[in-house]
Design a protein around this motif. Structure first.
Motif, PDB file in Angstrom:
ATOM      1  N   SER A 299       0.905  -1.094  -0.014  1.00 51.91           N
ATOM      2  CA  SER A 299       0.125   0.143   0.083  1.00 51.91           C
ATOM      3  C   SER A 299       0.718   1.220   0.028  1.00 51.91           C
ATOM      4  CB  SER A 299      -1.048  -0.047   1.308  1.00 51.91           C
ATOM      5  OG  SER A 299      -2.056  -1.008   0.965  1.00 51.91           O
ATOM      6  N   ILE A 300       0.193   2.365  -0.235  1.00 53.32           N
ATOM      7  CA  ILE A 300       0.966   3.673  -0.533  1.00 53.32           C
ATOM      8  C   ILE A 300       1.462   4.522   0.581  1.00 53.32           C
ATOM      9  CG2 ILE A 300       0.362   5.913  -1.169  1.00 53.32           C
ATOM     10  CD1 ILE A 300      -1.250   4.803  -3.695  1.00 53.32           C
ATOM     11  N   ILE A 301       0.515   4.365   1.816  1.00 51.56           N
ATOM     12  CA  ILE A 301       0.750   4.906   3.102  1.00 51.56           C
ATOM     13  C   ILE A 301       2.067   4.342   3.768  1.00 51.56           C
ATOM     14  CG2 ILE A 301      -0.066   5.218   5.211  1.00 51.56           C
ATOM     15  CD1 ILE A 301      -1.497   7.326   3.432  1.00 51.56           C
ATOM     16  N   PRO A 302       2.268   2.988   3.793  1.00 57.14           N
ATOM     17  CA  PRO A 302       3.466   2.520   4.332  1.00 57.14           C
ATOM     18  C   PRO A 302       4.552   2.936   3.626  1.00 57.14           C
ATOM     19  CG  PRO A 302       1.731   0.992   4.681  1.00 57.14           C
ATOM     20  CD  PRO A 302       1.187   2.036   3.508  1.00 57.14           C
ATOM     21  N   LYS A 303       4.509   3.092   2.233  1.00 57.45           N
ATOM     22  CA  LYS A 303       5.694   3.430   1.729  1.00 57.45           C
ATOM     23  C   LYS A 303       6.199   4.984   1.889  1.00 57.45           C
ATOM     24  CE  LYS A 303       4.614   0.481  -2.445  1.00 57.45           C
ATOM     25  NZ  LYS A 303       4.159   0.210  -3.849  1.00 57.45           N
ATOM     26  N   GLY A 309      11.162   8.444   6.709  1.00 62.21           N
ATOM     27  CA  GLY A 309      12.079   8.243   7.625  1.00 62.21           C
ATOM     28  C   GLY A 309      11.345   7.250   8.927  1.00 62.21           C
ATOM     29  N   MET A 310      10.130   7.184   8.914  1.00 59.10           N
ATOM     30  CA  MET A 310       9.378   6.448   9.712  1.00 59.10           C
ATOM     31  C   MET A 310       9.587   4.753   9.552  1.00 59.10           C
ATOM     32  SD  MET A 310       6.295   8.921  10.829  1.00 59.10           S
ATOM     33  CE  MET A 310       6.296   9.162   9.262  1.00 59.10           C
ATOM     34  N   THR A 311       9.761   3.877  10.554  1.00 59.11           N
ATOM     35  CA  THR A 311       9.264   2.597  10.381  1.00 59.11           C
ATOM     36  C   THR A 311       7.743   2.290  10.466  1.00 59.11           C
ATOM     37  OG1 THR A 311       9.385   2.071  12.925  1.00 59.11           O
ATOM     38  CG2 THR A 311      11.525   1.913  11.497  1.00 59.11           C
ATOM     39  N   LEU A 312       7.306   1.404  10.242  1.00 60.68           N
ATOM     40  CA  LEU A 312       5.856   1.197  10.581  1.00 60.68           C
ATOM     41  C   LEU A 312       5.375   1.202  12.012  1.00 60.68           C
ATOM     42  CD1 LEU A 312       4.878  -1.294   7.449  1.00 60.68           C
ATOM     43  CD2 LEU A 312       4.571   1.641   7.674  1.00 60.68           C
ATOM     44  N   THR A 313       6.431   0.528  12.690  1.00 57.69           N
ATOM     45  CA  THR A 313       6.269   0.740  14.074  1.00 57.69           C
ATOM     46  C   THR A 313       6.030   2.028  14.699  1.00 57.69           C
ATOM     47  OG1 THR A 313       7.447  -1.513  14.320  1.00 57.69           O
ATOM     48  CG2 THR A 313       7.279  -0.168  16.531  1.00 57.69           C
ATOM     49  N   GLU A 314       6.915   2.812  14.389  1.00 60.83           N
ATOM     50  CA  GLU A 314       6.720   4.187  14.674  1.00 60.83           C
ATOM     51  C   GLU A 314       5.734   4.820  14.172  1.00 60.83           C
ATOM     52  OE1 GLU A 314      11.588   5.487  14.911  1.00 60.83           O
ATOM     53  OE2 GLU A 314      10.558   5.659  13.078  1.00 60.83           O
ATOM     54  N   PHE A 315       5.488   4.826  12.977  1.00 60.46           N
ATOM     55  CA  PHE A 315       4.054   5.494  12.369  1.00 60.46           C
ATOM     56  C   PHE A 315       2.811   4.997  12.904  1.00 60.46           C
ATOM     57  CE2 PHE A 315       0.902   5.877   8.685  1.00 60.46           C
ATOM     58  CZ  PHE A 315       0.944   7.320   8.923  1.00 60.46           C
ATOM     59  N   PHE A 316       2.563   3.701  13.218  1.00 64.67           N
ATOM     60  CA  PHE A 316       1.515   2.888  13.706  1.00 64.67           C
ATOM     61  C   PHE A 316       1.075   3.553  15.328  1.00 64.67           C
ATOM     62  CE2 PHE A 316       1.413  -0.419  10.491  1.00 64.67           C
ATOM     63  CZ  PHE A 316       0.947   0.351   9.411  1.00 64.67           C
ATOM     64  N   GLY A 317       2.498   3.676  15.831  1.00 67.58           N
ATOM     65  CA  GLY A 317       2.308   4.117  17.298  1.00 67.58           C
ATOM     66  C   GLY A 317       1.982   5.362  17.376  1.00 67.58           C
ATOM     67  N   ILE A 318       2.352   6.185  16.352  1.00 71.95           N
ATOM     68  CA  ILE A 318       1.925   7.664  16.468  1.00 71.95           C
ATOM     69  C   ILE A 318       0.496   7.896  16.096  1.00 71.95           C
ATOM     70  CG2 ILE A 318       1.912   9.794  14.935  1.00 71.95           C
ATOM     71  CD1 ILE A 318       4.961   9.154  14.409  1.00 71.95           C
ATOM     72  N   LEU A 319      -0.102   6.960  15.343  1.00 70.45           N
ATOM     73  CA  LEU A 319      -1.576   7.100  15.116  1.00 70.45           C
ATOM     74  C   LEU A 319      -2.384   6.547  16.319  1.00 70.45           C
ATOM     75  CD1 LEU A 319      -1.942   5.476  11.399  1.00 70.45           C
ATOM     76  CD2 LEU A 319      -1.552   7.962  12.099  1.00 70.45           C
ATOM     77  N   VAL A 320      -1.779   5.520  17.381  1.00 68.51           N
ATOM     78  CA  VAL A 320      -2.376   5.009  18.254  1.00 68.51           C
ATOM     79  C   VAL A 320      -2.245   6.061  19.370  1.00 68.51           C
ATOM     80  CG1 VAL A 320      -2.264   3.373  20.316  1.00 68.51           C
ATOM     81  CG2 VAL A 320      -2.281   2.710  17.717  1.00 68.51           C
ATOM     82  N   GLU A 321      -1.204   6.797  19.609  1.00 65.16           N
ATOM     83  CA  GLU A 321      -1.011   7.686  20.896  1.00 65.16           C
ATOM     84  C   GLU A 321      -1.759   8.884  20.353  1.00 65.16           C
ATOM     85  OE1 GLU A 321       0.482   7.203  23.526  1.00 65.16           O
ATOM     86  OE2 GLU A 321       0.933   5.021  22.638  1.00 65.16           O
TER      87      GLU A 321
END
Length: 326
Positions: A299-303, A309-321
Protein backbone atom coordinates in the motif's frame (compact mmCIF):
# COMPACT_ATOMS: atom_id res chain seq x y z
CA UNK A 1 3.00 1.88 33.36
CA UNK A 2 0.61 -0.85 32.25
CA UNK A 3 0.37 -1.69 28.57
CA UNK A 4 -2.65 -0.40 26.65
CA UNK A 5 -4.99 -2.89 25.00
CA UNK A 6 -5.19 -2.21 21.26
CA UNK A 7 -7.88 -3.93 19.19
CA UNK A 8 -6.91 -3.97 15.51
CA UNK A 9 -10.18 -4.31 13.62
CA UNK A 10 -10.18 -5.74 10.09
CA UNK A 11 -12.51 -7.40 7.59
CA UNK A 12 -15.82 -5.66 7.06
CA UNK A 13 -18.92 -6.20 4.96
CA UNK A 14 -17.74 -5.01 1.54
CA UNK A 15 -15.79 -6.44 -1.39
CA UNK A 16 -12.67 -4.98 0.21
CA UNK A 17 -12.64 -7.36 3.21
CA UNK A 18 -9.63 -9.37 1.96
CA UNK A 19 -7.56 -6.22 1.46
CA UNK A 20 -8.59 -5.11 4.95
CA UNK A 21 -7.38 -8.40 6.45
CA UNK A 22 -3.97 -7.78 4.85
CA UNK A 23 -3.86 -4.25 6.29
CA UNK A 24 -4.86 -5.50 9.73
CA UNK A 25 -2.21 -8.21 9.73
CA UNK A 26 0.53 -5.68 8.88
CA UNK A 27 -0.61 -3.41 11.72
CA UNK A 28 -0.62 -6.31 14.19
CA UNK A 29 2.87 -7.35 13.08
CA UNK A 30 4.20 -3.78 13.27
CA UNK A 31 2.82 -2.40 16.55
CA UNK A 32 5.32 -2.63 19.41
CA UNK A 33 4.32 -5.53 21.70
CA UNK A 34 6.44 -4.09 24.53
CA UNK A 35 4.13 -1.04 24.61
CA UNK A 36 0.75 -2.55 23.62
CA UNK A 37 -1.27 -5.69 24.10
CA UNK A 38 -2.40 -6.33 20.51
CA UNK A 39 -5.70 -8.05 19.79
CA UNK A 40 -6.73 -8.74 16.16
CA UNK A 41 -10.52 -8.46 15.79
CA UNK A 42 -12.25 -9.79 12.67
CA UNK A 43 -15.50 -8.04 11.78
CA UNK A 44 -17.81 -9.90 9.41
CA UNK A 45 -21.55 -10.02 8.83
CA UNK A 46 -21.68 -13.46 10.42
CA UNK A 47 -19.96 -12.29 13.61
CA UNK A 48 -17.25 -10.28 15.35
CA UNK A 49 -14.34 -12.21 16.89
CA UNK A 50 -10.96 -11.70 18.46
CA UNK A 51 -8.80 -14.23 16.61
CA UNK A 52 -5.56 -15.27 18.31
CA UNK A 53 -2.34 -16.47 16.64
CA UNK A 54 -3.57 -20.08 16.77
CA UNK A 55 -6.81 -19.17 15.01
CA UNK A 56 -8.97 -19.52 18.13
CA UNK A 57 -12.06 -17.29 17.99
CA UNK A 58 -13.43 -15.34 20.95
CA UNK A 59 -16.82 -13.69 20.29
CA UNK A 60 -17.03 -9.93 20.81
CA UNK A 61 -19.84 -8.58 22.97
CA UNK A 62 -21.16 -5.79 20.73
CA UNK A 63 -22.76 -4.07 23.74
CA UNK A 64 -19.33 -3.26 25.21
CA UNK A 65 -16.87 -4.26 22.45
CA UNK A 66 -15.24 -6.64 24.92
CA UNK A 67 -14.34 -10.35 24.74
CA UNK A 68 -13.33 -13.01 27.23
CA UNK A 69 -10.12 -15.06 27.17
CA UNK A 70 -9.74 -17.74 29.86
CA UNK A 71 -12.31 -16.00 32.06
CA UNK A 72 -10.56 -12.63 31.69
CA UNK A 73 -12.65 -9.91 30.06
CA UNK A 74 -10.67 -7.70 27.70
CA UNK A 75 -12.00 -4.22 26.91
CA UNK A 76 -9.78 -2.37 24.44
CA UNK A 77 -8.36 1.00 25.46
CA UNK A 78 -8.14 2.04 21.80
CA UNK A 79 -9.17 0.66 18.42
CA UNK A 80 -6.93 0.68 15.34
CA UNK A 81 -9.35 0.73 12.41
CA UNK A 82 -8.25 -1.03 9.21
CA UNK A 83 -11.74 -1.89 7.91
CA UNK A 84 -12.02 -0.62 4.32
CA UNK A 85 -15.50 0.05 2.95
CA UNK A 86 -18.52 -0.53 5.16
CA UNK A 87 -18.76 -0.44 8.19
CA UNK A 88 -15.25 0.88 8.89
CA UNK A 89 -14.82 3.64 6.31
CA UNK A 90 -18.36 5.00 6.07
CA UNK A 91 -18.82 6.15 9.66
CA UNK A 92 -20.82 3.30 11.18
CA UNK A 93 -18.03 1.94 13.37
CA UNK A 94 -16.78 5.44 14.22
CA UNK A 95 -20.21 6.35 15.61
CA UNK A 96 -20.39 3.02 17.48
CA UNK A 97 -17.01 3.55 19.18
CA UNK A 98 -17.82 7.16 19.95
CA UNK A 99 -21.04 6.07 21.67
CA UNK A 100 -19.06 3.53 23.70
CA UNK A 101 -16.37 6.09 24.54
CA UNK A 102 -13.56 4.01 23.01
CA UNK A 103 -10.90 6.05 21.16
CA UNK A 104 -10.14 4.96 17.59
CA UNK A 105 -7.50 5.82 15.02
CA UNK A 106 -9.83 6.80 12.17
CA UNK A 107 -11.72 10.03 11.60
CA UNK A 108 -15.08 10.97 13.12
CA UNK A 109 -18.34 9.42 11.94
CA UNK A 110 -19.55 12.49 10.02
CA UNK A 111 -16.26 13.01 8.20
CA UNK A 112 -16.10 9.28 7.36
CA UNK A 113 -19.65 9.23 6.01
CA UNK A 114 -19.16 12.43 4.00
CA UNK A 115 -15.86 11.40 2.41
CA UNK A 116 -17.11 7.88 1.62
CA UNK A 117 -19.94 9.39 -0.42
CA UNK A 118 -18.20 10.67 -3.55
CA UNK A 119 -21.09 12.91 -4.64
CA UNK A 120 -21.42 14.60 -1.25
CA UNK A 121 -17.70 15.13 -0.68
CA UNK A 122 -17.29 16.61 -4.18
CA UNK A 123 -20.26 18.92 -3.59
CA UNK A 124 -18.84 20.21 -0.30
CA UNK A 125 -15.28 20.67 -1.53
CA UNK A 126 -16.28 22.42 -4.76
CA UNK A 127 -17.88 25.13 -2.60
CA UNK A 128 -14.42 25.82 -1.15
CA UNK A 129 -12.80 26.13 -4.57
CA UNK A 130 -11.32 22.63 -4.72
CA UNK A 131 -10.96 21.69 -8.40
CA UNK A 132 -12.74 18.46 -9.42
CA UNK A 133 -13.81 16.72 -12.64
CA UNK A 134 -17.27 17.38 -14.13
CA UNK A 135 -19.69 14.73 -12.89
CA UNK A 136 -23.20 13.29 -13.19
CA UNK A 137 -24.95 11.43 -10.37
CA UNK A 138 -27.56 8.72 -10.98
CA UNK A 139 -29.44 6.16 -8.90
CA UNK A 140 -30.73 2.72 -9.79
CA UNK A 141 -34.18 2.94 -11.38
CA UNK A 142 -33.66 6.37 -12.95
CA UNK A 143 -34.24 6.74 -16.66
CA UNK A 144 -30.82 7.10 -18.28
CA UNK A 145 -30.20 8.91 -21.55
CA UNK A 146 -26.55 8.12 -22.47
CA UNK A 147 -26.29 11.11 -24.85
CA UNK A 148 -27.26 13.52 -22.06
CA UNK A 149 -24.51 12.10 -19.83
CA UNK A 150 -21.92 12.28 -22.62
CA UNK A 151 -22.93 15.89 -23.33
CA UNK A 152 -22.15 16.74 -19.68
CA UNK A 153 -18.96 14.78 -18.98
CA UNK A 154 -17.60 13.92 -22.43
CA UNK A 155 -15.71 10.81 -23.47
CA UNK A 156 -13.72 9.05 -22.20
CA UNK A 157 -15.35 9.13 -18.77
CA UNK A 158 -15.26 7.08 -15.58
CA UNK A 159 -18.26 5.27 -14.12
CA UNK A 160 -17.92 4.62 -10.37
CA UNK A 161 -20.05 3.28 -7.54
CA UNK A 162 -20.76 6.32 -5.37
CA UNK A 163 -19.84 4.49 -2.15
CA UNK A 164 -17.15 1.84 -2.68
CA UNK A 165 -13.39 1.54 -2.71
CA UNK A 166 -10.42 -0.35 -4.19
CA UNK A 167 -11.83 0.45 -7.66
CA UNK A 168 -14.50 -2.27 -7.38
CA UNK A 169 -17.17 -1.63 -10.02
CA UNK A 170 -15.21 1.18 -11.71
CA UNK A 171 -15.04 1.34 -15.53
CA UNK A 172 -13.39 3.65 -18.03
CA UNK A 173 -15.82 4.27 -20.90
CA UNK A 174 -14.46 5.43 -24.26
CA UNK A 175 -17.58 4.91 -26.41
CA UNK A 176 -21.21 5.79 -25.71
CA UNK A 177 -22.38 2.22 -26.38
CA UNK A 178 -20.35 1.01 -23.39
CA UNK A 179 -21.92 3.46 -20.93
CA UNK A 180 -25.00 1.43 -19.90
CA UNK A 181 -23.05 -1.84 -19.34
CA UNK A 182 -20.56 0.11 -17.19
CA UNK A 183 -23.41 1.56 -15.12
CA UNK A 184 -24.83 -1.94 -14.59
CA UNK A 185 -21.39 -3.08 -13.41
CA UNK A 186 -21.22 -0.20 -10.93
CA UNK A 187 -24.71 -1.05 -9.63
CA UNK A 188 -23.31 -4.39 -8.41
CA UNK A 189 -21.46 -2.40 -5.72
CA UNK A 190 -23.89 0.45 -5.00
CA UNK A 191 -27.31 1.63 -6.15
CA UNK A 192 -25.84 5.13 -6.49
CA UNK A 193 -23.38 5.84 -9.32
CA UNK A 194 -21.22 8.82 -10.22
CA UNK A 195 -19.91 9.43 -13.75
CA UNK A 196 -16.92 11.75 -14.12
CA UNK A 197 -14.99 13.38 -16.94
CA UNK A 198 -11.57 11.87 -17.57
CA UNK A 199 -8.76 14.09 -16.38
CA UNK A 200 -5.48 13.81 -18.28
CA UNK A 201 -2.29 14.22 -16.31
CA UNK A 202 -0.18 12.66 -13.56
CA UNK A 203 -2.02 10.65 -10.91
CA UNK A 204 -0.69 11.13 -7.39
CA UNK A 205 -1.76 10.10 -3.93
CA UNK A 206 -0.84 11.98 -0.75
CA UNK A 207 -1.05 10.82 2.86
CA UNK A 208 -1.87 13.05 5.82
CA UNK A 209 -2.15 12.37 9.54
CA UNK A 210 -2.30 14.11 12.91
CA UNK A 211 0.55 14.19 15.44
CA UNK A 212 0.47 16.27 18.61
CA UNK A 213 -2.64 18.02 17.29
CA UNK A 214 -0.84 19.13 14.11
CA UNK A 215 -1.54 17.93 10.56
CA UNK A 216 1.45 16.35 8.81
CA UNK A 217 1.52 15.74 5.05
CA UNK A 218 3.62 12.99 3.47
CA UNK A 219 5.44 12.94 0.11
CA UNK A 220 3.21 12.37 -2.94
CA UNK A 221 3.30 8.98 -4.64
CA UNK A 222 3.08 8.90 -8.43
CA UNK A 223 0.90 6.12 -9.84
CA UNK A 224 1.72 4.66 -13.24
CA UNK A 225 -0.80 1.95 -14.14
CA UNK A 226 -0.27 -0.72 -16.78
CA UNK A 227 -4.06 -0.80 -17.23
CA UNK A 228 -6.46 1.93 -18.41
CA UNK A 229 -6.55 3.34 -14.89
CA UNK A 230 -5.53 2.56 -11.30
CA UNK A 231 -7.93 -0.37 -10.95
CA UNK A 232 -7.96 -3.36 -8.57
CA UNK A 233 -5.27 -5.24 -10.53
CA UNK A 234 -3.07 -2.17 -10.60
CA UNK A 235 -3.56 -1.52 -6.88
CA UNK A 236 -3.11 -5.01 -5.52
CA UNK A 237 -1.85 -7.41 -8.21
CA UNK A 238 1.30 -5.59 -9.27
CA UNK A 239 -0.08 -4.03 -12.47
CA UNK A 240 1.25 -0.58 -11.60
CA UNK A 241 4.35 1.29 -10.60
CA UNK A 242 4.07 3.47 -7.51
CA UNK A 243 6.92 5.94 -7.27
CA UNK A 244 7.63 7.76 -3.99
CA UNK A 245 8.39 10.63 -4.08
CA UNK A 246 6.49 11.43 -7.28
CA UNK A 247 8.51 12.53 -10.33
CA UNK A 248 6.87 15.93 -10.54
CA UNK A 249 8.31 19.46 -10.36
CA UNK A 250 8.82 20.99 -6.93
CA UNK A 251 6.04 23.53 -7.48
CA UNK A 252 3.54 20.71 -8.25
CA UNK A 253 4.69 18.77 -5.17
CA UNK A 254 4.11 21.86 -3.05
CA UNK A 255 0.71 22.54 -4.66
CA UNK A 256 -0.60 19.01 -4.13
CA UNK A 257 0.67 18.85 -0.55
CA UNK A 258 -0.95 22.21 0.24
CA UNK A 259 -4.24 21.03 -1.28
CA UNK A 260 -4.05 17.79 0.72
CA UNK A 261 -3.56 19.78 3.93
CA UNK A 262 -6.39 22.19 3.02
CA UNK A 263 -8.85 19.37 2.29
CA UNK A 264 -7.89 17.47 5.47
CA UNK A 265 -8.47 20.57 7.58
CA UNK A 266 -11.56 21.78 5.68
CA UNK A 267 -13.21 18.45 6.45
CA UNK A 268 -11.85 18.47 10.03
CA UNK A 269 -10.29 15.03 9.60
CA UNK A 270 -8.53 12.91 12.21
CA UNK A 271 -6.26 9.89 11.85
CA UNK A 272 -4.52 8.98 8.61
CA UNK A 273 -6.04 9.71 5.22
CA UNK A 274 -4.93 9.32 1.62
CA UNK A 275 -6.08 11.91 -0.91
CA UNK A 276 -5.96 11.12 -4.63
CA UNK A 277 -5.44 13.72 -7.36
CA UNK A 278 -4.80 14.09 -11.08
CA UNK A 279 -2.37 16.91 -11.77
CA UNK A 280 -3.59 18.38 -15.07
CA UNK A 281 -1.68 21.31 -16.58
CA UNK A 282 0.11 21.81 -13.27
CA UNK A 283 -3.12 22.01 -11.23
CA UNK A 284 -4.21 19.29 -8.72
CA UNK A 285 -7.75 18.03 -9.36
CA UNK A 286 -9.29 16.19 -6.41
CA UNK A 287 -10.49 12.64 -7.05
CA UNK A 288 -11.31 11.29 -3.59
CA UNK A 289 -10.14 11.02 0.02
CA UNK A 290 -9.77 7.65 1.76
CA UNK A 291 -10.14 7.70 5.55
CA UNK A 292 -9.04 4.10 6.20
CA UNK A 293 -6.42 3.73 3.47
CA UNK A 294 -4.71 0.45 2.73
CA UNK A 295 -1.87 -0.41 5.11
CA UNK A 296 -0.69 -3.68 3.57
CA UNK A 297 2.95 -3.94 2.54
CA UNK A 298 2.00 -3.05 -1.08
CA UNK A 299 0.00 0.00 0.00
CA UNK A 300 0.89 3.63 -0.59
CA UNK A 301 0.76 5.01 2.97
CA UNK A 302 3.38 2.57 4.36
CA UNK A 303 5.70 3.51 1.47
CA UNK A 304 5.23 7.21 2.22
CA UNK A 305 5.86 6.69 5.94
CA UNK A 306 9.13 4.90 5.15
CA UNK A 307 10.06 7.70 2.70
CA UNK A 308 9.55 10.14 5.60
CA UNK A 309 12.10 8.17 7.64
CA UNK A 310 9.63 6.33 9.89
CA UNK A 311 9.34 2.62 10.48
CA UNK A 312 5.80 1.23 10.42
CA UNK A 313 6.18 0.55 14.16
CA UNK A 314 6.84 4.27 14.72
CA UNK A 315 4.12 5.44 12.35
CA UNK A 316 1.39 3.15 13.66
CA UNK A 317 2.43 4.04 17.21
CA UNK A 318 1.93 7.75 16.39
CA UNK A 319 -1.62 7.00 15.17
CA UNK A 320 -2.45 5.04 18.34
CA UNK A 321 -1.03 7.68 20.67
CA UNK A 322 -2.84 10.47 18.82
CA UNK A 323 -6.14 8.58 19.23
CA UNK A 324 -5.50 8.08 22.95
CA UNK A 325 -4.82 11.81 23.43
CA UNK A 326 -7.94 12.94 21.53
Amino acid sequence: MSKKNVAVIMGGYSSEFEISLQSGEVVCESLDPTIYNIYPVHIFKEGWYHVDTLGNRYPVDKGTFSFSIDNDTITPDVVFNTVHGTPGEDGYLASYFELLGIPHTSTGFYQAALSFNKRDSLTVLKNFGVKCANSVYITQGMEIVPQDIVDKVGLPCFVKPNRAGSSFGVSRVAEEKDLLPAIEEAYKEDFEVIIESELVGTEVSVGAYRQNNKTKVLSPTEIVSENDFFDYEAKYLGKSEEITPARIPENETKAVQEETLRIYELLNMKGVSRTDFIIQDGVPYFIEINTTPGLSKESIIPKQAREAGMTLTEFFGILVEEALQA
